[in-house]
Design an enzyme around this catalytic site. Structure first.
Site, PDB file in Angstrom:
ATOM      1  N   HIS A  18       0.845  -1.202   0.000  1.00  0.00           N
ATOM      2  CA  HIS A  18       0.000   0.000   0.000  1.00  0.00           C
ATOM      3  C   HIS A  18       0.876   1.246   0.000  1.00  0.00           C
ATOM      4  O   HIS A  18       2.077   1.176   0.252  1.00  0.00           O
ATOM      5  CB  HIS A  18      -0.896   0.027   1.253  1.00  0.00           C
ATOM      6  CG  HIS A  18      -0.124   0.170   2.523  1.00  0.00           C
ATOM      7  ND1 HIS A  18       0.596  -0.871   3.081  1.00  0.00           N
ATOM      8  CD2 HIS A  18       0.095   1.243   3.336  1.00  0.00           C
ATOM      9  CE1 HIS A  18       1.198  -0.444   4.179  1.00  0.00           C
ATOM     10  NE2 HIS A  18       0.914   0.833   4.356  1.00  0.00           N
TER      11      HIS A  18
ATOM     12  N   ASP B 192       0.791   5.170   1.932  1.00  0.00           N
ATOM     13  CA  ASP B 192       0.124   5.808   3.074  1.00  0.00           C
ATOM     14  C   ASP B 192      -0.652   7.019   2.567  1.00  0.00           C
ATOM     15  O   ASP B 192      -0.131   7.804   1.774  1.00  0.00           O
ATOM     16  CB  ASP B 192       1.155   6.227   4.138  1.00  0.00           C
ATOM     17  CG  ASP B 192       1.824   5.018   4.782  1.00  0.00           C
ATOM     18  OD1 ASP B 192       1.282   3.902   4.663  1.00  0.00           O
ATOM     19  OD2 ASP B 192       2.893   5.198   5.402  1.00  0.00           O
TER      20      ASP B 192
ATOM     21  N   HIS C 273       4.808   0.217  -0.101  1.00  0.00           N
ATOM     22  CA  HIS C 273       5.625  -0.622   0.779  1.00  0.00           C
ATOM     23  C   HIS C 273       4.736  -1.703   1.390  1.00  0.00           C
ATOM     24  O   HIS C 273       3.505  -1.655   1.258  1.00  0.00           O
ATOM     25  CB  HIS C 273       6.293   0.246   1.858  1.00  0.00           C
ATOM     26  CG  HIS C 273       5.333   1.081   2.644  1.00  0.00           C
ATOM     27  ND1 HIS C 273       4.750   2.232   2.145  1.00  0.00           N
ATOM     28  CD2 HIS C 273       4.819   0.936   3.891  1.00  0.00           C
ATOM     29  CE1 HIS C 273       3.937   2.748   3.044  1.00  0.00           C
ATOM     30  NE2 HIS C 273       3.950   1.979   4.123  1.00  0.00           N
TER      31      HIS C 273
ATOM     32  N   ARG D 203       8.547  -8.795  15.861  1.00  0.00           N
ATOM     33  CA  ARG D 203       8.878  -7.502  15.234  1.00  0.00           C
ATOM     34  C   ARG D 203       7.887  -6.461  15.747  1.00  0.00           C
ATOM     35  O   ARG D 203       6.687  -6.738  15.843  1.00  0.00           O
ATOM     36  CB  ARG D 203       8.800  -7.607  13.713  1.00  0.00           C
ATOM     37  CG  ARG D 203       8.948  -6.276  13.018  1.00  0.00           C
ATOM     38  CD  ARG D 203       9.217  -6.386  11.513  1.00  0.00           C
ATOM     39  NE  ARG D 203       9.555  -5.075  11.025  1.00  0.00           N
ATOM     40  CZ  ARG D 203       8.709  -4.266  10.380  1.00  0.00           C
ATOM     41  NH1 ARG D 203       7.496  -4.657  10.095  1.00  0.00           N
ATOM     42  NH2 ARG D 203       9.092  -3.062  10.016  1.00  0.00           N
TER      43      ARG D 203
HETATM   44  C1  GA4 Z   1      -2.522   2.529   5.487  1.00  0.00           C
HETATM   45  C2  GA4 Z   1      -1.653   3.466   6.333  1.00  0.00           C
HETATM   46  C3  GA4 Z   1      -2.080   3.510   7.803  1.00  0.00           C
HETATM   47  O1  GA4 Z   1      -1.653   2.317   8.464  1.00  0.00           O
HETATM   48  C4  GA4 Z   1      -3.607   3.645   7.954  1.00  0.00           C
HETATM   49  C5  GA4 Z   1      -4.239   2.423   7.310  1.00  0.00           C
HETATM   50  C6  GA4 Z   1      -5.760   2.312   7.391  1.00  0.00           C
HETATM   51  C7  GA4 Z   1      -6.187   1.460   8.602  1.00  0.00           C
HETATM   52  O2  GA4 Z   1      -5.523   0.479   8.915  1.00  0.00           O
HETATM   53  O3  GA4 Z   1      -7.221   1.789   9.180  1.00  0.00           O
HETATM   54  C8  GA4 Z   1      -6.201   1.733   6.022  1.00  0.00           C
HETATM   55  C9  GA4 Z   1      -4.947   1.872   5.089  1.00  0.00           C
HETATM   56  C10 GA4 Z   1      -3.995   2.747   5.859  1.00  0.00           C
HETATM   57  C11 GA4 Z   1      -5.310   2.466   3.709  1.00  0.00           C
HETATM   58  C12 GA4 Z   1      -6.609   1.873   3.105  1.00  0.00           C
HETATM   59  C13 GA4 Z   1      -7.684   1.611   4.168  1.00  0.00           C
HETATM   60  C14 GA4 Z   1      -7.393   2.456   5.392  1.00  0.00           C
HETATM   61  C15 GA4 Z   1      -6.706   0.303   6.006  1.00  0.00           C
HETATM   62  C16 GA4 Z   1      -7.451   0.233   4.716  1.00  0.00           C
HETATM   63  C17 GA4 Z   1      -7.767  -0.888   4.115  1.00  0.00           C
HETATM   64  C18 GA4 Z   1      -3.977   3.870   9.403  1.00  0.00           C
HETATM   65  C19 GA4 Z   1      -4.128   4.695   7.046  1.00  0.00           C
HETATM   66  O4  GA4 Z   1      -4.371   5.854   7.300  1.00  0.00           O
HETATM   67  O5  GA4 Z   1      -4.378   4.151   5.785  1.00  0.00           O
END
Ligand code: GA4
Length: 306
Positions: A182, A184, A239, A251
């Site tokens: 994904h 961020d 990443h 980890r």
């Molecule tokens: C990816 C980056 C961060 O960890 C996060 C994730 C979020 C979550 O886990 O609630 C998301 C993911 C992240 C992107 C797409 C959506 C939202 C899980 C998911 C499937 C906290 C964020 O802001 O986006």
């Protein structure tokens, strides 16, 4: 191929050089490491100890802070759209009310003083937010922009940042993925981990570069919003984290996601715009609702292309 490592202590003497190195890393990888970042070791260590303390508790105890919806304690389920991975985590908002309430519960589960967890988290996020702002300032400088163009995104009163503690216990599961590929969504991410490997950076075309763990360093990851604000000049780094199969040790990664106030309009500042805008302007609130309505691996900025 090597991930750029930038020594921030050099910024005092030669800010131009450091800004230039940062801009180059943001353009090429959207990912770099910083060392000599000024975050005191004991603040990182205390946060790590408190995290392990929590993750060692029994599942029913940890589940008192869950299910993550999307915030709180999560186990294998990621987000709201059916993604999964080989990890457990705490995903926390960084506003004071949320920290105070959630930390009270966590301190109780950890059999600590009521203010122990909130003090630890507040000390930690205070430091990493300061570091994120310093890095944004150097980026602005390197791009020839006034410092405030980027730094105010994380210093306004109403910023929308998150803090995530990811625990990857050793697993014999067939699923090789700890946290799937994904980018961020926010402005900038600061990640530090213990010495157990797992993080990988996408080089495109199915190629992955393992990131050597360095507990002394922070990984800086460009988020989608900064890609949009630089009209695609900086790239948000894709990443992932592999499941922890190689080790008998856990980890732990600790991740700060710097997000602006929800109503902030995301668009390339005129001073930076060369040619036409690639993306239509949108607010962080719009972007978040799109993000949560889609899967983890989605290239969600495409939806906002003009
Ligand atoms: C990816 C980056 C961060 O960890 C996060 C994730 C979020 C979550 O886990 O609630 C998301 C993911 C992240 C992107 C797409 C959506 C939202 C899980 C998911 C499937 C906290 C964020 O802001 O986006």
């Amino acid at each position: 191929m090597k991930i750029p490592t930038i020594d921030l202590s050099a910024a005092g003497k030669d800010p131009e050089l450091v800004s230039k190195l940062i801009v180059e890393a943001c353009e090429e990888y959207g990912f770099f490491k910083v060392i000599n970042h000024g975050v005191p070791h004991h603040i990182i260590k205390t946060m790590e100890d408190e995290s392990f303390h929590f993750f060692r508790k029994s599942l029913p105890e940890k589940q008192r802070v869950g299910p993550a919806n999307p915030f709180g304690y999560g186990n294998r389920k990621i987000g709201l759209s059916g993604d999964t991975g080989e990890l457990e985590y705490l995903l926390l908002q960084t506003n004071q009310n949320y920290i105070a309430n959630t930390s009270l519960l966590i301190s109780n589960i950890n059999d600590d003083d009521p203010s122990k967890f909130s003090n630890t988290v507040n000390d930690y996020i205070g430091e990493v937010r300061r570091l994120a702002c310093d890095i944004l300032g150097l980026m602005s400088k390197g791009l020839g922009l006034p410092l405030s163009v980027f730094t105010t995104l994380l210093t306004d009163t109403d910023t929308d940042s998150l803090f995530r503690l990811n625990h990857y216990p050793p697993t014999a599961s067939n699923n090789p993925i700890g946290f799937g590929e994904h980018s961020d969504p926010q402005i900038l991410t600061l990640l530090t981990s213990n010495h157990v490997p797992g993080l990988q950076l996408s080089l495109g075309n199915g190629h992955w570069l393992p990131v050597t763990p360095d507990p002394q360093a922070f990984c800086v990851i460009i988020g989608d919003l900064l890609q949009a604000m630089t009209n695609g000049r900086f790239v948000s780094a894709r990443h992932r984290a592999m499941a922890n199969t190689s080790s008998t040790e856990s980890r732990l990664s600790m991740v700060f996601f710097g997000g602006p106030p929800p109503q902030t309009t995301i668009t390339c500042p005129p001073q930076l715009l060369k040619g036409r805008n690639i993306y239509k302007p949108f607010t962080w609130a719009d972007y978040k609702s799109h993000t949560y309505a889609h899967r983890l691996g989605e290239t969600r900025l495409d939806h906002f292309k003009l």
